[in-house]
Design a protein around this motif. Structure first.
Motif, short mmCIF file in Angstrom:
data_model
loop_
_atom_site.label_atom_id
_atom_site.label_comp_id
_atom_site.label_asym_id
_atom_site.label_seq_id
_atom_site.Cartn_x
_atom_site.Cartn_y
_atom_site.Cartn_z
N THR A 23 -44.85 85.49 -22.04
CA THR A 23 -45.56 85.70 -23.30
C THR A 23 -45.28 87.10 -23.84
O THR A 23 -45.07 87.28 -25.04
CB THR A 23 -47.07 85.49 -23.09
OG1 THR A 23 -47.29 84.14 -22.67
CG2 THR A 23 -47.86 85.75 -24.36
N ASN B 58 -43.66 87.68 -27.40
CA ASN B 58 -44.43 88.48 -28.36
C ASN B 58 -43.60 89.66 -28.88
O ASN B 58 -43.62 89.96 -30.07
CB ASN B 58 -45.73 88.99 -27.76
CG ASN B 58 -46.82 87.95 -27.77
OD1 ASN B 58 -46.81 87.02 -28.58
ND2 ASN B 58 -47.78 88.10 -26.89
N ASP C 68 -50.37 87.06 -31.55
CA ASP C 68 -49.87 86.88 -30.19
C ASP C 68 -49.67 85.39 -29.96
O ASP C 68 -50.48 84.57 -30.37
CB ASP C 68 -50.86 87.44 -29.17
CG ASP C 68 -50.83 88.95 -29.11
OD1 ASP C 68 -49.78 89.53 -29.44
OD2 ASP C 68 -51.85 89.55 -28.75
#
Length: 153
Positions: free
Chosen positions: A80, A84, A101
């Protein structure tokens, strides 16, 4: 788990002692009503001992799965972070000013089997530390190295 294993050993020793006693008493006449009770108690103790062994194995299995799940969650967080970062770079190039996000993490916990002071098993939750520690940074580094290799290859 150690207390559970000690409990299993204690039951096995008690079972052996009872068998030895019943063999020693074999030379003396027994009452017919005592023999079924002795054998059923021995079987019951064996059943409890087997059950304790299975409980110990299952508790270890749950803890192993919990560790694997925690690792998978940390990998998700590391991935992630990479996505991001790339998403924010795309947004800055295009002039977008969003702080979106791709994944949101709340407080997380995984199941864990422990023992209390009396030896009873307790199924409880263990918190997953999502703060960017050494482990996540190492994982991020490995993921970045893979990404660079793919781009070059």
């Amino acid at each position: 788990m150690r207390k559970l294993q000690l409990g299993i050993k204690a039951l096995a020793q008690q079972n052996r002692r009872q068998k030895a006693q019943s063999q020693q008493m074999g030379t003396q006449p027994k009452l017919l009503s005592l023999k079924p009770a002795e054998s059923s108690q021995g079987k019951l103790q064996q059943k409890v001992g087997d059950g304790l062994k299975r409980l110990s194995v299952q508790a270890e299995h749950i803890n192993k799965l919990a560790t694997e799940l925690e690792t998978a969650i940390l990998e998700l967080k590391a991935l992630t972070s990479l996505v991001n970062r790339d998403l924010k770079e795309i947004q800055s190039v295009r002039g977008y000013a969003t702080n979106l996000d791709i994944c949101e993490f709340k407080a997380l916990a995984v199941p864990h089997v422990a023992q209390n002071n009396s030896g009873s098993l307790i199924l409880k939750l263990r918190q997953v530390n999502l703060s960017q520690g050494e482990g996540e940074q190492m994982l991020l580094k490995k993921l970045m190295q893979r990404r660079i290799k793919r781009k070059r290859g």
